[in-house]
Design a protein around this motif. Structure first.
Motif, PDB file in Angstrom:
ATOM      1  N   UNK A   1     -17.944  -1.463  -2.646  1.00  0.00           N
ATOM      2  CA  UNK A   1     -16.584  -1.672  -2.167  1.00  0.00           C
ATOM      3  C   UNK A   1     -15.941  -0.331  -1.866  1.00  0.00           C
ATOM      4  N   UNK A   2     -15.040  -0.348  -0.961  1.00  0.00           N
ATOM      5  CA  UNK A   2     -14.282   0.873  -0.782  1.00  0.00           C
ATOM      6  C   UNK A   2     -12.828   0.529  -0.604  1.00  0.00           C
TER       7      UNK A   2
ATOM      8  N   UNK B   1      -9.024  -2.552  21.400  1.00  0.00           N
ATOM      9  CA  UNK B   1      -8.712  -3.605  20.447  1.00  0.00           C
ATOM     10  C   UNK B   1      -8.694  -2.956  19.071  1.00  0.00           C
ATOM     11  N   UNK B   2      -8.010  -3.592  18.147  1.00  0.00           N
ATOM     12  CA  UNK B   2      -8.000  -2.968  16.824  1.00  0.00           C
ATOM     13  C   UNK B   2      -8.057  -3.993  15.702  1.00  0.00           C
ATOM     14  N   UNK B   3      -8.609  -3.514  14.594  1.00  0.00           N
ATOM     15  CA  UNK B   3      -8.459  -4.204  13.320  1.00  0.00           C
ATOM     16  C   UNK B   3      -7.496  -3.336  12.541  1.00  0.00           C
ATOM     17  N   UNK B   4      -6.321  -3.852  12.301  1.00  0.00           N
ATOM     18  CA  UNK B   4      -5.354  -3.069  11.545  1.00  0.00           C
ATOM     19  C   UNK B   4      -5.415  -3.490  10.087  1.00  0.00           C
ATOM     20  N   UNK B   5      -5.453  -2.510   9.204  1.00  0.00           N
ATOM     21  CA  UNK B   5      -5.465  -2.829   7.770  1.00  0.00           C
ATOM     22  C   UNK B   5      -4.447  -1.962   7.047  1.00  0.00           C
ATOM     23  N   UNK B   6      -3.621  -2.589   6.234  1.00  0.00           N
ATOM     24  CA  UNK B   6      -2.731  -1.811   5.378  1.00  0.00           C
ATOM     25  C   UNK B   6      -3.566  -1.001   4.392  1.00  0.00           C
ATOM     26  N   UNK B   7      -2.966   0.035   3.826  1.00  0.00           N
ATOM     27  CA  UNK B   7      -3.733   0.869   2.894  1.00  0.00           C
ATOM     28  C   UNK B   7      -3.949   0.212   1.541  1.00  0.00           C
ATOM     29  N   UNK B   8      -3.199  -0.823   1.249  1.00  0.00           N
ATOM     30  CA  UNK B   8      -3.360  -1.465  -0.063  1.00  0.00           C
ATOM     31  C   UNK B   8      -4.228  -2.722   0.040  1.00  0.00           C
ATOM     32  N   UNK B   9      -5.189  -2.651   0.963  1.00  0.00           N
ATOM     33  CA  UNK B   9      -6.137  -3.754   1.101  1.00  0.00           C
ATOM     34  C   UNK B   9      -7.525  -3.242   0.743  1.00  0.00           C
ATOM     35  N   UNK B  10      -8.190  -3.907  -0.160  1.00  0.00           N
ATOM     36  CA  UNK B  10      -9.562  -3.534  -0.491  1.00  0.00           C
ATOM     37  C   UNK B  10     -10.516  -4.329   0.383  1.00  0.00           C
ATOM     38  N   UNK B  11     -11.475  -3.616   0.920  1.00  0.00           N
ATOM     39  CA  UNK B  11     -12.502  -4.256   1.746  1.00  0.00           C
ATOM     40  C   UNK B  11     -13.761  -4.389   0.898  1.00  0.00           C
ATOM     41  N   UNK B  12     -14.251  -5.600   0.774  1.00  0.00           N
ATOM     42  CA  UNK B  12     -15.463  -5.824  -0.007  1.00  0.00           C
ATOM     43  C   UNK B  12     -16.664  -6.138   0.870  1.00  0.00           C
ATOM     44  N   UNK B  13     -16.394  -6.801   1.967  1.00  0.00           N
ATOM     45  CA  UNK B  13     -17.469  -7.149   2.910  1.00  0.00           C
ATOM     46  C   UNK B  13     -16.994  -6.890   4.323  1.00  0.00           C
ATOM     47  N   UNK B  14     -17.962  -6.824   5.225  1.00  0.00           N
ATOM     48  CA  UNK B  14     -17.663  -6.674   6.641  1.00  0.00           C
ATOM     49  C   UNK B  14     -16.872  -7.891   7.127  1.00  0.00           C
ATOM     50  N   UNK B  15     -15.679  -7.690   7.641  1.00  0.00           N
ATOM     51  CA  UNK B  15     -14.887  -8.853   8.067  1.00  0.00           C
ATOM     52  C   UNK B  15     -15.315  -9.447   9.404  1.00  0.00           C
ATOM     53  N   UNK B  16     -16.024  -8.673  10.210  1.00  0.00           N
ATOM     54  CA  UNK B  16     -16.292  -9.091  11.597  1.00  0.00           C
ATOM     55  C   UNK B  16     -16.875 -10.502  11.719  1.00  0.00           C
TER      56      UNK B  16
ATOM     57  N   UNK C   1      -9.507 -17.673   1.944  1.00  0.00           N
ATOM     58  CA  UNK C   1     -10.855 -17.722   1.367  1.00  0.00           C
ATOM     59  C   UNK C   1     -11.582 -16.405   1.651  1.00  0.00           C
ATOM     60  N   UNK C   2     -11.396 -15.893   2.865  1.00  0.00           N
ATOM     61  CA  UNK C   2     -12.064 -14.653   3.248  1.00  0.00           C
ATOM     62  C   UNK C   2     -11.131 -13.442   3.163  1.00  0.00           C
ATOM     63  N   UNK C   3      -9.864 -13.662   3.493  1.00  0.00           N
ATOM     64  CA  UNK C   3      -8.900 -12.569   3.553  1.00  0.00           C
ATOM     65  C   UNK C   3      -7.755 -12.893   2.592  1.00  0.00           C
ATOM     66  N   UNK C   4      -8.008 -12.637   1.331  1.00  0.00           N
ATOM     67  CA  UNK C   4      -7.063 -13.035   0.293  1.00  0.00           C
ATOM     68  C   UNK C   4      -6.082 -11.938  -0.063  1.00  0.00           C
ATOM     69  N   UNK C   5      -5.337 -12.215  -1.103  1.00  0.00           N
ATOM     70  CA  UNK C   5      -4.364 -11.235  -1.571  1.00  0.00           C
ATOM     71  C   UNK C   5      -3.797 -11.711  -2.881  1.00  0.00           C
TER      72      UNK C   5
END
Ligand SMILES: *[C@@H]1O[C@H](CO)[C@@H](O)[C@H](O)[C@H]1NC(C)=O
Ligand SMILES: *[C@@H]1O[C@H](CO)[C@@H](O)[C@H](O)[C@H]1NC(C)=O
Ligand SMILES: *[C@@H]1O[C@H](CO)[C@@H](O)[C@H](O)[C@H]1NC(C)=O
Ligand SMILES: *[C@@H]1O[C@H](CO)[C@@H](O)[C@H](O)[C@H]1NC(C)=O
Length: 328
Positions: free
Chosen positions: A4-5, A153-168, A253-257
Motif C-alpha cells: 500500500x502507499x 484525462x485525470x484521476x484526481x485523488x485527495x492526499x488523505x486517500x490511501x490506495x491499496x489496489x490499482x483502481x483502473x 465497495x471499491x472506493x470507500x472512506x
C-alpha cells in the motif's frame, strides 16, 4: 499491487527519481509556478503521479517561488501572453511525461496547510470552512479544467486517500465523469448518491470541459459553498443533460472512506479519510487503516476471505462530523 502507499503530504518521498525526468523537472518547475500563478492557482505542491513505473513529479518549493519579485525579475522580458504560452508548453511536457499511454495523469494537490507542519490551526472546522480554504478548493476545479483543455484525462485523488489496489479495472469505460461517494446507494447512475469530490476520474472531451466551466461558474450562485456541495446540487441541472455529459457514481465497495468503509478488503482499491474533523484525528485513523491493511496482507491466502480482518475505523474521526461538514 501488494504494497500500500499513502498518497500523503510530507511523508512520502517527493524528489524526482530515476530516469531522465529529473533534469526536465528542474527546468519546468519554475514555469509550472507561472501557470499556477497565472491561473490563480495557489497550490504549493502539485504532484503528478505516474502509475506505470512509479515515477512521480512534484513541485514543492512553490512557497519561495511564489515570491513575486523573484518571478518578475525572471520574466519581465516576456509579455504576459508569451509567458502563458511558454508555461502551457512546459506544463504540457510535464503532463506528457507523467501520463499513461491514453493521456491520463494521476493528480493530487497539497495546500500549504498540509505541506507545513506548524503555524496554522487546522484542528477546527473554522479552517476548513474559511474563505481561504473555499477559494483554494475552487481554484482546484479551475485548474483541473485547464488540464482537461490541454487534452489530458485525470484521476484526481485527495492526499488523505490511501490506495491499496490499482483502481483502473474498477472504472467504467466510456464515461466522462466518475466520482467516489461519501454515500453510495447501490445504483451507479442514481444522481441521489452523495458524491465526494476527493476522488474522481474525468475524461478529457468537450463535455467534461463544459461541465468543469459550468461547475466553476456555479460558485457564484452558491456563495460560501464548497465545490462538492455545489456539485451535489448542479448534478441535477438540465445543463448536464443538455451537454450530454455521462456521469457515474463509484461504489464504496471499491472506493470507500470513513463515511462508508469498503466492507471487503479483497475488493477495496482506495479508502478516504473523509467524514473527519481535525488533522490529528485524521492521521490517527489513517494509521489504524494502514495497520488493518497490513494485517490483512499478512494473512495466508486461504484466510483472506475469512473476514477475520476488518476495518477498525472510524475511531477518532467522527461520523457525526458528516452532518456538520459534508466533506473533506
Ligand atoms: C523574496 O525575494 C526577495 C528578493 O529577491 C528576498 O529578499 C526575500 O528573502 C524572498 N522571500 C522569500 C520568502 O523567499
Ligand atoms: C438506477 O438509477 C437509474 C436512474 O435513477 C434508473 O433509471 C434505473 O432504473 C436504476 N436501476 C436500478 C437497477 O434500480
Ligand atoms: C471539441 O469539439 C471540436 C469540434 O466541435 C473538436 O474539434 C475538438 O477536438 C473537441 N475537443 C475535445 C477535447 O474533444
Ligand atoms: C483518539 O481518541 C482517543 C480516545 O478518545 C484519545 O485518547 C486520543 O488522544 C485521540 N488521539 C488523537 C490523535 O486524536
Amino acid at each position: 499491487m501488494g504494497k500500500p502507499f499513502a498518497v500523503s503530504g510530507k511523508r512520502s518521498p517527493r524528489s524526482p527519481t530515476a530516469g531522465g525526468a529529473g533534469s526536465s523537472w528542474k527546468t519546468t518547475g519554475r514555469c509550472l509556478t507561472f501557470l499556477l500563478l497565472l491561473a490563480a492557482v495557489a497550490f504549493p505542491t502539485v504532484v503528478l503521479y505516474r502509475a506505470v513505473d512509479h515515477r512521480h513529479y512534484s513541485y514543492r518549493s512553490l512557497r519561495s517561488d511564489l515570491n513575486a519579485s523573484a518571478l518578475l525579475s525572471d520574466s519581465d522580458w516576456l509579455s504576459e501572453a508569451a509567458a502563458q504560452d511558454t508555461v502551457e508548453l512546459r506544463l504540457d511536457k510535464i503532463l506528457q511525461e507523467a501520463s499513461m499511454e491514453d493521456k491520463t495523469v494521476i493528480l493530487t494537490t497539497l495546500n500549504s496547510a498540509w505541506a507545513r507542519s506548524e503555524g496554522i490551526d487546522f484542528s477546527g472546522e473554522e479552517y476548513f470552512m474559511s474563505n481561504g480554504y473555499l477559494e483554494m478548493m475552487w481554484r482546484r476545479i479551475d485548474f483541473l479544467r485547464t488540464i482537461l483543455e490541454m487534452g489530458y484525462s485525470f484521476i484526481f485523488t485527495d492526499v488523505d486517500i490511501m490506495w491499496f489496489r490499482n483502481p483502473l479495472p474498477n472504472f467504467y469505460s466510456d464515461v466522462d465523469f466518475q466520482t467516489a461517494c461519501d454515500h453510495f446507494f447501490g445504483n451507479s447512475t442514481d444522481l441521489g448518491n452523495r458524491a465526494n469530490g476527493g476522488f474522481n476520474y474525468v475524461k478529457s472531451n468537450n463535455r467534461s470541459i463544459e461541465f468543469y466551466k459550468y461547475w466553476y461558474s456555479s460558485r457564484e450562485r452558491f456563495p460560501g459553498h464548497h465545490d462538492q456541495d455545489v456539485f451535489n446540487t448542479i448534478k441535477y441541472d438540465p445543463f448536464v443533460t443538455e451537454i450530454g455529459l455521462t456521469m457515474r457514481f463509484l461504489s464504496t465497495t471499491f472506493f470507500g472512506g470513513l463515511c462508508e468503509p469498503s466492507r471487503d478488503l479483497n475488493k477495496v482499491c482506495t479508502m478516504h479519510a473523509n467524514c473527519c474533523i481535525g488533522l490529528e484525528s485524521k492521521l490517527h485513523d489513517l494509521r489504524i487503516m494502514l495497520d488493518n491493511w497490513r494485517e490483512f496482507m499478512s494473512l495466508p491466502h486461504n484466510m483472506k476471505n475469512s473476514g477475520i480482518v476488518s476495518w477498525r475505523v472510524p475511531q477518532n474521526c467522527s461520523i457525526a462530523a458528516l452532518f456538520r461538514t459534508p466533506s473533506f
